[in-house]
Design a protein around this motif. Structure first.
Motif, PDB file in Angstrom:
ATOM      1  N   HIS A 283     113.357  43.368  43.168  1.00  0.00           N
ATOM      2  CA  HIS A 283     111.965  43.403  43.563  1.00  0.00           C
ATOM      3  C   HIS A 283     111.478  42.305  44.175  1.00  0.00           C
ATOM      4  O   HIS A 283     110.646  42.447  44.953  1.00  0.00           O
ATOM      5  CB  HIS A 283     111.445  43.437  42.112  1.00  0.00           C
ATOM      6  CG  HIS A 283     110.045  43.128  42.109  1.00  0.00           C
ATOM      7  ND1 HIS A 283     108.898  44.281  42.260  1.00  0.00           N
ATOM      8  CD2 HIS A 283     109.048  42.195  41.817  1.00  0.00           C
ATOM      9  CE1 HIS A 283     107.649  44.121  42.312  1.00  0.00           C
ATOM     10  NE2 HIS A 283     107.733  42.601  42.046  1.00  0.00           N
TER      11      HIS A 283
ATOM     12  N   VAL B 223     109.902  49.468  44.722  1.00  0.00           N
ATOM     13  CA  VAL B 223     108.754  49.084  43.890  1.00  0.00           C
ATOM     14  C   VAL B 223     108.357  50.513  43.397  1.00  0.00           C
ATOM     15  O   VAL B 223     108.168  50.678  42.023  1.00  0.00           O
ATOM     16  CB  VAL B 223     107.490  48.507  44.317  1.00  0.00           C
ATOM     17  CG1 VAL B 223     106.395  48.189  43.295  1.00  0.00           C
ATOM     18  CG2 VAL B 223     108.203  47.047  44.614  1.00  0.00           C
TER      19      VAL B 223
ATOM     20  N   THR C 229     111.755  49.619  40.293  1.00  0.00           N
ATOM     21  CA  THR C 229     111.238  48.295  39.675  1.00  0.00           C
ATOM     22  C   THR C 229     110.091  48.726  39.106  1.00  0.00           C
ATOM     23  O   THR C 229     109.979  48.145  37.729  1.00  0.00           O
ATOM     24  CB  THR C 229     111.126  46.948  40.800  1.00  0.00           C
ATOM     25  OG1 THR C 229     110.449  47.306  41.777  1.00  0.00           O
ATOM     26  CG2 THR C 229     112.514  46.744  41.488  1.00  0.00           C
TER      27      THR C 229
ATOM     28  N   PHE D 200     107.414  41.053  38.045  1.00  0.00           N
ATOM     29  CA  PHE D 200     106.737  42.162  38.758  1.00  0.00           C
ATOM     30  C   PHE D 200     105.343  41.814  39.404  1.00  0.00           C
ATOM     31  O   PHE D 200     105.056  42.090  40.499  1.00  0.00           O
ATOM     32  CB  PHE D 200     106.747  43.355  37.763  1.00  0.00           C
ATOM     33  CG  PHE D 200     106.331  44.559  38.601  1.00  0.00           C
ATOM     34  CD1 PHE D 200     107.135  45.570  39.377  1.00  0.00           C
ATOM     35  CD2 PHE D 200     104.805  44.806  38.585  1.00  0.00           C
ATOM     36  CE1 PHE D 200     106.501  46.581  39.996  1.00  0.00           C
ATOM     37  CE2 PHE D 200     104.357  45.961  39.122  1.00  0.00           C
ATOM     38  CZ  PHE D 200     105.343  46.641  40.040  1.00  0.00           C
TER      39      PHE D 200
END
Length: 194
Positions: A40, A79, A83, A127
């Motif tokens: 990520h 993403v 992730t 994140f």
């Protein structure tokens, strides 16, 4: 024998007391998906590093631009497909309706009452920090390239901003909503403990 008995008069400690102490202590943040967390940040940070150090290692503007775009494209894919789903329970896709208009569809995982901790707080912070901090850096790079009259690099930075932020208005509002909820939860949690 009498002396041994006096030495054995130590206090017995229950194993259950030890368990209670560990449950009262705050738990360390746990990263459940270290590979996803690494990637990520890897693609995002790598694109920034390539932008900053590109002129030192290569005289080819095109090679630098293509490398940055590939890294940011890999970041978007990671993403969107990996992730976001693993780290915070998000998924989204693009839907084109009959009129040819593009619509982004966003979903988040609903936590059942049994699994209130489906998302690790450490992963959630990683994140959202990566999702917010890197585009901010690209915007700073855009102003820097604009004010230093580096027009060819301005094009690369604008592509970086678009690939990082793009037209994901719903994602931005989701991030703002989530961060606001986290802040409110931490604030109310801190007030209850003090």
């Amino acid at each position: 024998m009498l002396q041994q008995d006096s030495n054995d008069d130590t206090e017995d400690v229950s194993l259950f007391d030890a368990e209670e102490e560990t449950t009262n202590r705050p738990k360390k943040p746990k990263i459940r998906h270290p590979v996803a967390s690494f990637f990520h940040l890897f693609f995002r940070v790598s694109a920034i590093i390539v932008y900053l150090l590109c002129e030192l290692f290569s005289s080819s503007f095109i090679a630098c631009m293509v490398t940055i775009i590939l890294l940011l494209s890999c970041d978007f894919w990671a993403v969107k497909n990996v992730t976001g789903r693993l780290m915070v329970g998000l998924r989204w896709w693009n839907h084109i309706d009959e009129d040819g208009k593009s619509h982004w569809v966003f979903e988040s995982r609903k936590a059942s009452p049994q699994e209130t901790r489906t998302v690790s707080e450490a992963e959630s912070r990683i994140f959202w920090l990566g999702l917010v901090a890197c585009p901010v850096l690209w915007v700073i790079f855009a102003f820097s390239a604009l004010f230093s009259f580096r027009v060819k690099w301005l094009a690369v930075v604008i592509m970086g901003v678009v690939l990082q932020v793009g037209s994901r208005k719903n994602l931005t509002s989701m991030a703002t909503s989530y961060l606001g909820k986290q802040f409110l939860r931490q604030t109310t949690g801190d007030d209850q403990t003090s």
